[in-house]
Design an enzyme around this catalytic site. Structure first.
Site, short mmCIF file in Angstrom:
data_model
loop_
_atom_site.label_atom_id
_atom_site.label_comp_id
_atom_site.label_asym_id
_atom_site.label_seq_id
_atom_site.Cartn_x
_atom_site.Cartn_y
_atom_site.Cartn_z
N ARG A 58 0.85 -1.29 -0.02
CA ARG A 58 0.12 0.05 0.01
C ARG A 58 0.61 1.51 -0.13
O ARG A 58 0.32 2.26 -0.33
CB ARG A 58 -0.91 -0.12 1.28
CG ARG A 58 -2.05 -0.96 0.90
CD ARG A 58 -3.07 -1.14 1.92
NE ARG A 58 -2.42 -1.66 3.43
CZ ARG A 58 -2.49 -2.98 3.76
NH1 ARG A 58 -3.10 -3.74 3.06
NH2 ARG A 58 -1.86 -3.12 4.83
N GLU A 95 6.09 -10.35 15.93
CA GLU A 95 5.55 -11.00 17.01
C GLU A 95 5.78 -12.55 17.11
O GLU A 95 6.42 -12.82 18.36
CB GLU A 95 3.92 -10.61 17.15
CG GLU A 95 3.48 -11.17 18.63
CD GLU A 95 2.06 -10.87 18.63
OE1 GLU A 95 1.52 -11.09 19.60
OE2 GLU A 95 1.36 -10.17 17.61
#
Length: 170
Positions: A58, A95
């Site tokens: 994006r 993560e």
């Protein structure tokens, strides 16, 4: 213009407990899209960048018209294996596990002024990696702009010392 009105909130996407910020209503609204690019241009124009860098994918959407309006070049930062020429690579922690970004080694010359443009600042891992790539090539990051910042994830804390703009904050 209140750009938040052009963001669709989708609960529990892509997983339970996440409130996804969907930018597609903004993209299809010509007034909102033009306003967004104009605001990014205002932030960047006095920085006189040579290059606008947009992380996949994006960042391409906002970075390319921003580069055009600024009279700068556009350089994509991609996931591994997407660029055909010799690349510089940076791995970063997620993560759970790691990821990596790449840039063509010849895309930024030493001393060039660079603006990074992306849709979202969350934890800051992607933009930190883009900064590392740009600086490895000798570029100077003179500004970083985002459409959306998720302030509760504290990604801006990782960007101390850089000039950062977010048009929408949650």
């Amino acid at each position: 213009m209140d750009l938040k009105e052009c963001i669709r909130l989708i609960p529990n996407y892509p997983k339970e407990g996440i409130l996804f910020k969907d930018i597609t209503p903004l993209l299809k609204n010509s007034d909102a899209l033009q306003y967004t690019i104009k605001q990014m241009v205002k932030f960047c124009e006095n920085k006189q960048p040579d290059i606008v860098v947009g992380p996949e994918s994006r960042g391409f959407i906002f970075g390319t018209p921003l580069a055009y309006e600024l009279g700068a070049g556009f350089v994509p930062v991609r996931k591994p294996g997407k660029l055909p020429a010799e690349v510089e690579r940076v791995e970063y922690e997620l993560e759970y596990g790691t990821d990596a970004l790449e840039i063509h080694k010849d895309s930024i010359m030493p001393g060039q002024k660079v603006v990074i443009c992306d849709d979202l600042l969350a934890t800051g891992g992607t933009v930190q990696s883009a900064i590392q790539l740009i600086e490895k090539l000798g570029g100077e990051v003179v500004g970083i702009c985002f459409l959306i910042e998720l302030t509760f994830l504290n990604g801006a804390d990782k960007l101390k010392g850089y000039d950062v703009q977010s048009l929408i904050k949650y």
